[in-house]
Structure formats: structure tokens, C-alpha cells
Motif scaffolding. Structure first.
Motif, PDB file in Angstrom:
ATOM      1  N   ALA A  30       0.828  -1.214   0.000  1.00  9.57           N
ATOM      2  CA  ALA A  30       0.000   0.000   0.000  1.00  9.57           C
ATOM      3  C   ALA A  30       0.860   1.260   0.000  1.00  9.57           C
ATOM      4  O   ALA A  30       0.559   2.220  -0.724  1.00  9.57           O
ATOM      5  CB  ALA A  30      -0.941  -0.008   1.200  1.00  9.57           C
ATOM      6  N   VAL A  33       2.350   1.708  -3.568  1.00  3.68           N
ATOM      7  CA  VAL A  33       1.350   2.035  -4.588  1.00  3.68           C
ATOM      8  C   VAL A  33       0.740   3.408  -4.332  1.00  3.68           C
ATOM      9  O   VAL A  33       0.637   4.234  -5.243  1.00  3.68           O
ATOM     10  CB  VAL A  33       0.253   0.949  -4.653  1.00  3.68           C
ATOM     11  N   GLU A  34       0.353   3.666  -3.098  1.00  3.94           N
ATOM     12  CA  GLU A  34      -0.343   4.920  -2.786  1.00  3.94           C
ATOM     13  C   GLU A  34       0.555   6.148  -2.883  1.00  3.94           C
ATOM     14  O   GLU A  34       0.072   7.245  -3.108  1.00  3.94           O
ATOM     15  CB  GLU A  34      -1.000   4.841  -1.406  1.00  3.94           C
ATOM     16  N   THR A  35       1.851   5.969  -2.729  1.00  2.58           N
ATOM     17  CA  THR A  35       2.768   7.107  -2.888  1.00  2.58           C
ATOM     18  C   THR A  35       3.262   7.244  -4.322  1.00  2.58           C
ATOM     19  O   THR A  35       4.041   8.150  -4.622  1.00  2.58           O
ATOM     20  CB  THR A  35       3.987   6.967  -1.946  1.00  2.58           C
TER      21      THR A  35
END
Length: 143
Positions: A30, A33-35
Motif C-alpha cells: 500500500a 502504490v499509494e505514494t
């Protein structure tokens, strides 16, 4: 019949250890991917490697109580983990790139498949008791 409850207890310990490894795995996934640092497949693979480090130490000690030397167990762990890594890649790529599933849903499905491979591979090979060499009657000095 005593083997089945023992296997169930060992699998339950494996699941507990796996939850810790999954926490690391999913956290890395996470975060990457999220950054925007990685796509879901690369993030899943990075998470898999980070979780594997946690998994080795805890499974060796808690799940399998293995006396196999680290020099032997680590490369065996690596082989089983490499197959799991490949399965993770295939499943994640197929589900996210091929079918367009959200990455977390795909990772849950990949985890479900790989958890059984890893448990059996480590139980039957990585951390299995080392065979005891049998000496022939003449070599042992016993008659």
C-alpha cells in the motif's frame, strides 16, 4: 489420528505468523502504490520480500521449531519463497493487468493461493527434520 490435531495446531500457528508477515507485506504494498513509487505488481513483490523476512524468523522458531541449521534452512526457504514469489507475480499480473481487478482484491486472492503452497513447502522441505543416517551393521561396530 493424533497427527491431524497436531497438523491443525501447526497450521494455526502458521496462520498467526502469516498475519504478521501479511501486515508487513500489505503495508509495503500500500505504501509503495499509494505514494506512486511502484505499480501494484512491483509493490506486491516488494511487500512479499519484506514479509518473507518476518515469516522466516517466526516460522522457524514458532511454527516448525526447526533445528535445521540456518545455512541449510535459509536457502530452502528461499526456494519455496521464490516459487511463491512467482505465483504472486502471475496471479497479480493476471488479475490487475489482465482482468483489471483492484490491486488489494487481487492481492487477497494471490495470498489465499500462495499461503497453502508456502505452508506445505516449508513443512515438508524447508524446516522438516533432517534424516538420520542409518549405519550398516558393519560400519556401526555393533553385531
Amino acid at each position: 489420528m493424533d497427527a491431524l490435531p497436531a497438523l491443525a495446531r501447526q497450521f494455526a500457528a502458521y496462520v498467526g505468523v502469516s498475519l504478521a508477515a501479511f501486515g508487513v507485506h500489505y503495508g509495503v504494498l500500500a505504501a509503495l502504490v499509494e505514494t506512486g513509487r511502484a505499480d501494484p505488481v512491483r509493490g506486491a513483490l516488494a511487500g512479499y520480500l519484506a514479509g518473507a523476512v518476518v515469516s522466516y524468523g517466526l516460522n522457524r522458531r514458532l511454527t516448525y521449531a526447526s533445528a535445521r541449521p540456518h545455512a541449510e534452512a535459509t536457502w530452502r526457504f528461499g526456494v519455496v519463497a521464490a516459487v511463491g514469489f512467482g505465483l504472486t507475480w502471475l496471479i497479480m499480473a493476471g488479475l490487475t493487468r489482465g482482468l483489471g481487478l483492484p490491486y488489494l482484491a487481487a492481492q487477497v486472492l494471490a495470498t489465499g493461493a500462495v499461503v497453502f503452497w508456502n505452508f506445505l513447502g516449508h513443512r515438508l522441505w524447508t524446516f522438516a527434520a533432517r534424516p538420520v543416517p542409518v549405519l550398516s551393521e558393519g560400519a556401526s561396530g555393533m553385531r
